[in-house]
Scaffold this active site. Structure first.
Site, PDB file in Angstrom:
ATOM      1  N   THR A 189     -18.693   0.229  17.305  1.00  0.00           N
ATOM      2  CA  THR A 189     -17.323   0.719  17.145  1.00  0.00           C
ATOM      3  C   THR A 189     -17.258   1.934  18.037  1.00  0.00           C
ATOM      4  O   THR A 189     -18.286   2.537  18.332  1.00  0.00           O
ATOM      5  CB  THR A 189     -17.095   1.121  15.665  1.00  0.00           C
ATOM      6  N   ARG A 217     -11.219 -11.370   9.410  1.00  0.00           N
ATOM      7  CA  ARG A 217     -11.898 -10.259   8.731  1.00  0.00           C
ATOM      8  C   ARG A 217     -11.363  -8.913   9.229  1.00  0.00           C
ATOM      9  O   ARG A 217     -11.252  -8.682  10.422  1.00  0.00           O
ATOM     10  CB  ARG A 217     -13.411 -10.344   8.979  1.00  0.00           C
ATOM     11  N   ASP A 220     -13.322  -1.472   8.541  1.00  0.00           N
ATOM     12  CA  ASP A 220     -12.863  -0.115   8.222  1.00  0.00           C
ATOM     13  C   ASP A 220     -12.161   0.579   9.378  1.00  0.00           C
ATOM     14  O   ASP A 220     -11.425   1.542   9.157  1.00  0.00           O
ATOM     15  CB  ASP A 220     -14.042   0.740   7.753  1.00  0.00           C
ATOM     16  N   GLY A 241     -20.435   1.456  11.729  1.00  0.00           N
ATOM     17  CA  GLY A 241     -21.471   0.848  10.895  1.00  0.00           C
ATOM     18  C   GLY A 241     -20.874  -0.296  10.099  1.00  0.00           C
ATOM     19  O   GLY A 241     -19.831  -0.844  10.479  1.00  0.00           O
ATOM     20  N   GLY A 243     -18.634  -2.053   8.088  1.00  0.00           N
ATOM     21  CA  GLY A 243     -17.287  -1.678   7.691  1.00  0.00           C
ATOM     22  C   GLY A 243     -16.990  -1.825   6.219  1.00  0.00           C
ATOM     23  O   GLY A 243     -16.290  -0.991   5.629  1.00  0.00           O
TER      24      GLY A 243
END
Lengths: 323, 323
Positions: A189, A217, A220, A241, A243
């Site tokens: 990310t 899907r 976060d 990381g 999510g």
């Protein structure tokens, strides 16, 4: 070679308040073999470029929210990070992109989930932030909204790099064989946080999710409070990381709550949530955060995290692994 | 007539801990003319039925997370509330349904955004919760996931009621004329919170969003931390009102943070966030929450909020407007 921590004096702001910007480019196993020597150098160059793009806005008195947008756009356009061009491929061999942005000065925010065409999802998130309602769009409507407002859209092939195509093939092979893939290609990310000359905080995050993720899907990076949060007087946070764990623990807002209500120092709040909710479960996570004083926190419980910042003295740092 | 507050002894739990369940069915202007006399009575009957469905699980020792799911499913199946059957229509004349659920015992959560076919979005959210990753799906993939796991799906027409079709026509007329629609038909959400005999907390929320909303718009009912949050030892929260404001203020998690770190009583935390982030801006909002002691908070800054609960003494309350 992925190289040592870099440190270089860039420029010194002339305003009374000194701006600060920090970014991450994802955390994970990050073995040397992940990238060629040239690619490690390129990725680090792109981090420097992204920091400078954001810092140019800050040092000319521009707002933190514009700086984090500009910074994340450079990382989205880089093939080395899992966002925009270079994003991972999902289980259907497609790209679905999540992003969000929050302006700590106004409390406004924007978010996009599952975009497939907009070149810079963070830019779309900022547009949504500015229009207030809706502030979050998911799926094809997000791309239609972007196209209708003149944001650049691209064919799916634009987002695909050979590295991500290989990663998907590897993941699928593991699925067929019933073996587990390494974490190295799974997550990733990009995100940025900034403090501007007027004392305003902002945060932004963008991602392709993880390789072979289910179609539809949402992670976060699309969720205000989970992957992204900013509030003047408290902090600005961007996460990377797994999510799902960040969503359940509402991590970005949890860090802000501990600073605001427990009066913890930033680094303490960041380390505590990683130590409580991630490390004991073997779940990888990383956080870039900044507080109102311009203190930067760049923590991760994995082998490494692409990261960099330009601090209040105008000094640029770039790092990929533990010190 | 929308009638007075009802109070009726239902049953008394025989276990050492007394379970509690509370629900909301949306807040807004709620003028008498909103529903016919028979419809007001029907809506109240559906609230009682929803509470009893959840309480039956709790009083037989079942988990809070199953109770809030069962409770919300009754409200989704009722034509009187803006969720499932009876959901609002978006700008394209379609239904896009958001829902989420969180188990305070495990910290696991599930969420769905923009579902168009699954009959009970809250049930899909619980299935996603149980599978861990992904915990959140958006768009057609959510319905495909539901169908593949044997959850009932319905044609779009199932969700439409004459009242919602009229509301959309009214909103569109206002748009054409450049006038403003009343708030009464705009928002609406259902949600439940519960404390079970084992002391576990849970929360769930489900909605059709607001009439004439943009296609692809995601509201707080799909967002863990914003519209839904539960954590054992702290509280369980479900929100209703202008979703964008709940997302920006991460309201459900903010209430939990004030209880956890400021040691505020539940009602104090709930009232404070409504007073700070909603009322001064003329934005309507309502919250149903429960703390670890089984204390219920049902607050709103609008004319009314459909709400009801069965308290620790086994007494059932139903109300729609201010006392």
């Amino acid at each position: 070679m992925h190289g040592p921590i870099e440190r270089k004096d860039i420029m010194t702001s002339t305003s009374t308040r000194r701006p600060v910007i920090a970014l991450h480019g994802g955390c994970g196993v990050m073995s040397r073999a992940l990238l060629s020597e040239a690619e490690w150098a390129d990725a680090r160059a792109d981090i420097r470029e992204a920091l400078k793009a954001g810092y140019a806005i800050l040092s000319s008195g521009g707002p933190a929210v514009a700086a984090v947008e500009a910074c994340v756009m450079v990382l989205e356009d880089s093939p080395h990070f899992n966002a925009g061009h270079g994003a991972t491929l999902n289980a259907a061999g497609q790209h679905e992109l999540d992003a969000s942005i929050m302006d700590g000065a106004t409390g406004l925010a924007g978010a996009v989930a599952g975009a497939r065409a907009v070149r810079n999802p963070v830019r779309l998130a900022r547009r949504l932030m500015e229009q207030n309602i809706p502030m979050m769009l998911a799926g094809p409507a997000a791309d239609e909204y972007a196209a209708a407002r003149g944001l650049e859209t691209m064919p799916q092939a634009y987002f695909t790099t050979p590295r991500r195509a290989e990663a998907l093939a590897t993941m699928r092979a593991h699925d067929r064989l019933g073996t587990f893939a390494s974490e190295s290609e799974k997550h990733g990310t990009v995100g940025a946080v900034a403090l501007d000359c007027d004392g305003n905080l902002a945060a932004a995050t963008s991602t392709g999710g993880f390789a072979n993720k289910a179609v539809g899907r949402v992670g976060d990076s699309a969720i205000i409070g989970a992957g992204t949060y900013a509030r003047n007087g408290v902090c600005a946070v961007s996460c990377t990381g797994q999510g799902e764990q960040f969503i359940r623990h509402v991590v970005a807002h949890e860090i802000a709550a501990r600073i605001r209500y427990e009066h913890r120092p930033l680094a303490d709040a960041v380390c505590a949530i990683l130590a409580e909710a991630f490390t004991p479960h073997g779940i990888g996570g990383g956080v870039i955060a900044i507080d109102q004083a311009g203190t930067i926190s760049a923590e991760f419980n994995t082998e490494g995290m692409f990261r960099g910042w330009i601090d209040a003295e105008g000094t640029l740092f770039v790092a990929t692994h533990r010190d």
